[in-house]
Design a protein around this motif. Structure first.
Motif, short mmCIF file in Angstrom:
data_model
loop_
_atom_site.label_atom_id
_atom_site.label_comp_id
_atom_site.label_asym_id
_atom_site.label_seq_id
_atom_site.Cartn_x
_atom_site.Cartn_y
_atom_site.Cartn_z
N TYR A 141 128.50 28.09 51.98
CA TYR A 141 128.46 26.79 51.31
C TYR A 141 128.08 27.02 49.85
CZ TYR A 141 123.45 27.40 52.06
OH TYR A 141 122.17 27.90 52.08
N GLU A 142 128.67 26.24 48.98
CA GLU A 142 128.33 26.31 47.56
C GLU A 142 128.61 24.96 46.92
OE1 GLU A 142 128.71 29.23 43.66
OE2 GLU A 142 130.10 29.49 45.34
N GLU A 143 127.63 24.48 46.19
CA GLU A 143 127.77 23.16 45.58
C GLU A 143 126.90 23.11 44.32
OE1 GLU A 143 127.42 18.44 46.94
OE2 GLU A 143 126.89 20.06 48.31
N ARG A 144 127.41 22.47 43.30
CA ARG A 144 126.65 22.28 42.06
C ARG A 144 126.41 20.79 41.84
NH1 ARG A 144 126.60 26.99 38.95
NH2 ARG A 144 128.08 28.59 39.65
N PHE A 145 125.16 20.44 41.68
CA PHE A 145 124.78 19.06 41.41
C PHE A 145 124.56 18.89 39.90
CE2 PHE A 145 123.70 19.80 45.78
CZ PHE A 145 123.94 18.60 46.42
N ALA A 146 124.90 17.72 39.41
CA ALA A 146 124.64 17.42 38.01
C ALA A 146 123.14 17.47 37.73
CB ALA A 146 125.20 16.04 37.65
N GLN A 147 122.79 17.83 36.51
CA GLN A 147 121.38 17.94 36.14
C GLN A 147 120.66 16.63 36.43
OE1 GLN A 147 120.73 19.22 32.14
NE2 GLN A 147 118.51 19.39 32.36
N GLY A 148 119.58 16.73 37.16
CA GLY A 148 118.80 15.54 37.50
C GLY A 148 119.22 14.88 38.80
N ASP A 149 120.39 15.24 39.32
CA ASP A 149 120.85 14.67 40.58
C ASP A 149 120.26 15.44 41.75
OD1 ASP A 149 122.30 12.85 39.23
OD2 ASP A 149 124.28 13.66 39.74
N GLU A 150 119.79 14.72 42.75
CA GLU A 150 119.26 15.33 43.97
C GLU A 150 119.69 14.48 45.15
OE1 GLU A 150 115.03 15.67 43.54
OE2 GLU A 150 115.18 17.64 42.60
N THR A 151 119.79 15.11 46.30
CA THR A 151 120.09 14.38 47.53
C THR A 151 119.38 15.06 48.68
OG1 THR A 151 121.87 13.37 48.82
CG2 THR A 151 122.16 15.67 48.17
N VAL A 152 119.21 14.34 49.75
CA VAL A 152 118.63 14.89 50.98
C VAL A 152 119.74 15.01 52.01
CG1 VAL A 152 117.05 14.47 52.90
CG2 VAL A 152 116.33 13.99 50.56
N GLU A 153 119.83 16.18 52.60
CA GLU A 153 120.83 16.40 53.64
C GLU A 153 120.14 16.40 55.00
OE1 GLU A 153 124.05 19.08 52.72
OE2 GLU A 153 123.74 20.09 54.65
N ALA A 170 115.08 20.87 68.30
CA ALA A 170 115.71 19.67 68.84
C ALA A 170 115.38 18.45 68.01
CB ALA A 170 115.29 19.46 70.29
N ASP A 171 115.21 18.65 66.72
CA ASP A 171 115.00 17.52 65.82
C ASP A 171 115.80 17.76 64.54
OD1 ASP A 171 113.50 19.65 64.92
OD2 ASP A 171 111.77 18.44 64.31
N ALA A 172 116.01 16.70 63.80
CA ALA A 172 116.79 16.80 62.57
C ALA A 172 115.99 17.54 61.50
CB ALA A 172 117.16 15.41 62.07
N VAL A 173 116.71 18.28 60.66
CA VAL A 173 116.11 18.99 59.53
C VAL A 173 116.54 18.27 58.24
CG1 VAL A 173 116.04 21.15 58.24
CG2 VAL A 173 116.11 21.18 60.75
N LEU A 174 115.59 18.02 57.37
CA LEU A 174 115.88 17.37 56.08
C LEU A 174 115.80 18.42 54.98
CD1 LEU A 174 113.86 14.05 56.47
CD2 LEU A 174 116.27 14.46 56.96
N LEU A 175 116.90 18.59 54.25
CA LEU A 175 116.99 19.57 53.18
C LEU A 175 117.13 18.87 51.84
CD1 LEU A 175 119.59 21.97 54.86
CD2 LEU A 175 117.11 22.20 54.88
N ALA A 176 116.27 19.22 50.89
CA ALA A 176 116.39 18.68 49.53
C ALA A 176 117.40 19.52 48.77
CB ALA A 176 115.04 18.72 48.83
N MET A 177 118.43 18.86 48.21
CA MET A 177 119.52 19.55 47.55
C MET A 177 119.57 19.16 46.08
SD MET A 177 120.85 20.84 50.41
CE MET A 177 122.56 21.29 50.19
N GLY A 178 119.73 20.17 45.22
CA GLY A 178 119.86 19.92 43.80
C GLY A 178 120.16 21.21 43.06
#
Length: 291
Positions: free
Chosen positions: A45-57, A85-93
């Motif tokens: 996987y590879e992704e570039r977020f704009a500066q200052g943009d963040e999301t939770v996956e 057996a639970d969801a994982v939350l990943l901070a992406m930026g």
């Protein structure tokens, strides 16, 4: 902070149709025949977020163990993640880049000589559980020219680590498959009787090879069965809300409340929230839709 979904069931390619991660950020690699007993799926996987943009996956659980490789600033880290057996939350930026290797049932003891229960819910450094001769993997990955070369190095290391499987692995594979095929509709007692072994032995097999109890594995299979029912309900096309009470019974839950509580426990979302997020984000990714 915006949130998106990542879901993958065993029959899915890189991700499930409900996933709202941009499809063009994911690349699947073929698993060579010699490693298919241990490795189910390999993805970059590879992704570039704009500066200052963040999301939770939000990554929904599938009960599998994984290798997780993060590539950042010319360096690599390699971790082994046990089943959960639970969801994982990943901070992406920023610049997000790495590899994910999904392991088959029984692969942890076959590769690392560890009972799966010892890693359940944990993420441990590769260097902590492999022989000294294999601890240089992170340096090899960091020095590689591209993801294809990194995958080759990674799979070569896994092949070198392979050891003969315990004969009981075939039994637990069959047991897990039966629970999956019945959508969690088979009780642990019924499963033990079908296998002609005791319930305690079933518990031991799941602990050693999967890391989850058969009861938890059964709950995950019922969750996955519900996701498959949602895919065939065509709710995204009709914009109609599913008949949750009927779906709960079809999926093997006692009632609608049982369905909702299980989704909250395993996914951190109600089924309606999951459906709304997948459908509402479909126009942004071209991928997040129920078929």
């Amino acid at each position: 902070m915006p949130e998106r979904l990542f879901i993958r069931l065993p029959e899915d390619p890189s991700c499930a149709p409900e996933t709202t991660v941009p499809a063009n950020t994911l690349t699947a690699f073929a698993v060579p025949a010699r490693l298919r007993s241990a490795v189910a799926h390999v993805m970059a996987y590879e992704e570039r977020f704009a500066q200052g943009d963040e999301t939770v996956e939000r990554v929904l659980p599938d009960g599998a163990s994984r290798l997780l490789i993060v590539l950042q600033r010319g360096a690599a880290t390699v971790h082994v993640a046990g089943a959960r057996a639970d969801a994982v939350l990943l901070a992406m930026g920023g610049h997000v880049h790495g590899l994910s290797v999904t392991l088959n049932l029984g692969a942890l003891p076959a590769l690392f000589g560890l009972p799966a229960k010892e890693l359940a819910g944990l993420t441990v450094p590769w260097e902590d559980i492999v022989p000294r001769a294999h601890r240089h993997l992170a340096e090899q990955l960091a020095a590689s020219d591209d993801d294809a070369a990194r995958v080759r190095h990674l799979l070569a290391s896994l092949q070198a680590l392979q050891r003969p499987s315990d004969p009981s692995r075939h039994l637990v594979e069959h047991a897990a498959r039966r629970l999956s095929d019945t959508g969690g509709g088979l009780s642990v007692r019924e499963l033990a009787a079908e296998l002609h072994i005791g319930e305690r032995r079933v518990q031991q097999l799941f602990a050693a090879n999967i890391g989850l109890t058969p009861g938890v594995w059964r709950r995950l299979q019922r969750l996955h069965g519900t996701l498959r029912l949602l895919r065939t309900a065509r709710t995204a096309r009709t914009a109609a809300s599913p008949r949750w009470a009927e779906m709960a019974l079809d999926a093997g839950y006692y009632d609608q409340s049982h369905l909702i509580n299980e989704f909250r426990s395993l996914c951190g979302l109600t089924p309606q929230q999951l459906l709304q997020r997948a459908v509402s984000d479909s126009s942004n990714t071209g991928n997040g839709r129920f078929t």
